[in-house]
Design an enzyme around this catalytic site. Structure first.
Site, PDB file in Angstrom:
ATOM      1  N   HIS A 148       0.839  -1.197   0.000  1.00  0.00           N
ATOM      2  CA  HIS A 148       0.000   0.000   0.000  1.00  0.00           C
ATOM      3  C   HIS A 148       0.871   1.243   0.000  1.00  0.00           C
ATOM      4  O   HIS A 148       1.965   1.259   0.584  1.00  0.00           O
ATOM      5  CB  HIS A 148      -0.942   0.005   1.214  1.00  0.00           C
ATOM      6  CG  HIS A 148      -0.238   0.132   2.530  1.00  0.00           C
ATOM      7  ND1 HIS A 148      -0.094   1.339   3.187  1.00  0.00           N
ATOM      8  CD2 HIS A 148       0.382  -0.793   3.312  1.00  0.00           C
ATOM      9  CE1 HIS A 148       0.571   1.143   4.318  1.00  0.00           C
ATOM     10  NE2 HIS A 148       0.864  -0.136   4.428  1.00  0.00           N
TER      11      HIS A 148
ATOM     12  N   HIS B 187       0.877   5.786  -1.512  1.00  0.00           N
ATOM     13  CA  HIS B 187       0.288   6.849  -2.328  1.00  0.00           C
ATOM     14  C   HIS B 187       1.006   6.925  -3.677  1.00  0.00           C
ATOM     15  O   HIS B 187       1.798   7.835  -3.942  1.00  0.00           O
ATOM     16  CB  HIS B 187       0.381   8.194  -1.599  1.00  0.00           C
ATOM     17  CG  HIS B 187      -0.382   8.243  -0.317  1.00  0.00           C
ATOM     18  ND1 HIS B 187      -1.708   7.838  -0.224  1.00  0.00           N
ATOM     19  CD2 HIS B 187      -0.028   8.660   0.932  1.00  0.00           C
ATOM     20  CE1 HIS B 187      -2.121   8.002   1.022  1.00  0.00           C
ATOM     21  NE2 HIS B 187      -1.125   8.486   1.740  1.00  0.00           N
TER      22      HIS B 187
END
Length: 299
Positions: free
Chosen positions: A82, A84
């Site tokens: 995970h 951005h």
């Protein structure tokens, strides 16, 4: 660095990799914490992709390293990554088995308002951390009224490029091509995309479809997650109707909102075919297909 390798073949379930290329301020921390809570019990690894200055666009050489790491790092499989970062097409690098992409998006104005106050006041997740705009007491309404840059319509342009990917046109604010590409990727490259406003249903569908990772996630979210994992931005003030109306006049909002509505419609379509409602609660449907007329007949 390149991850260490093994020659031992993994079975299909253990060879799975999920990428959650999380959009900022969409309940991404809340959802990720569910994955962390379950990883030991369900026997998978969780890894955070930490990019310099949270830059969502990787250099070409980092793209190659990233793809190589994820596909060959067998010790970290099954893996839940995970971070951005914007969507990256693994097929461009000759990968035969692509990772499973998932994501969550949010009403674009609500996301921007949350991010605006987050930069100034932080949240209850790490309350002591000094934020980039700390000390600025200006409300979102005041910012919009004064034409400030932190609340400009251009700041709404984030969910579309995250789904569009690493092409230059994806980051061209207001690009119709970028929105069309983002829609295409959402439908064809993402296993499931949920919405912040219906996060529990998103988790329920993931548990039903990918129990190797998400077994127990729904109950955990209902009993613990709603209280402990929901990250709340501090000092957030809801914008007035006048502020919302002003932002909604921009073509950028219209495009980001169109993309959000498109994602919401797709999510609700998937949910409608996966659950049934009884007494106000949702239940996952049992298997609704079977095999027959199997030939040739075995002796």
């Amino acid at each position: 660095m390149d991850g260490p390798r093994q020659d031992v073949a993994l079975d299909e379930e253990d060879d799975m990799v999920i990428i959650y290329n999380r959009v900022p301020k969409t309940a991404s921390t809340s959802f990720t914490n569910i994955a962390y809570d379950l990883c030991a019990k369900n026997k998978y690894h969780v890894l955070h992709i930490n990019t310099t200055k949270n830059n969502p666009v990787m250099s070409l050489q980092d793209q190659v390293r990233f793809v190589k790491n994820i596909t060959s790092w067998k010790e970290m499989k099954p893996g839940f990554y995970h971070g951005h970062i914007s969507y990256l097409d693994f097929a461009k690098f000759g990968v035969k088995k692509k990772p499973i992409y998932i994501n969550v998006i949010r009403d674009p104005i609500e996301r921007l308002v949350s991010y605006y106050y987050f930069l100034r006041f932080g949240d209850d997740y790490r309350p002591g951390l000094r934020r980039r705009k700390q000390g600025d007491k200006k409300t979102f309404d005041e910012c919009v009224a004064e034409g400030g840059s932190d609340c400009a319509a251009e700041k709404l342009w984030l969910q579309i490029p995250f789904f569009c990917g690493h092409s230059s046109e994806c980051w061209n604010v207001g690009s119709r091509w970028a929105m069309d590409q983002a829609k295409y990727n959402l439908i064809n490259e993402y296993f499931l995309v949920g919405v912040t406003e219906e996060l529990e249903d998103f988790i329920m569908l993931l548990e039903a479809a990918l129990p190797r990772f998400f077994r127990g996630a729904t109950e955990l979210y209902r009993t613990v997650g709603k209280k402990s994992h929901l990250r709340k931005t501090t000092e957030k003030k809801l914008p007035t109707k006048q502020t919302i109306a002003k932002l909604q006049q921009s073509d950028i909002w219209k495009m980001e909102n169109e993309f959000y509505e498109f994602a919401l419609e797709q999510f609700q379509f998937i949910r409608a075919h996966a659950v049934r409602e009884k007494d106000g609660d949702l239940y996952i449907l049992a298997q609704n297909f079977f095999y027959e007329k199997i030939y040739p007949k075995s002796n």
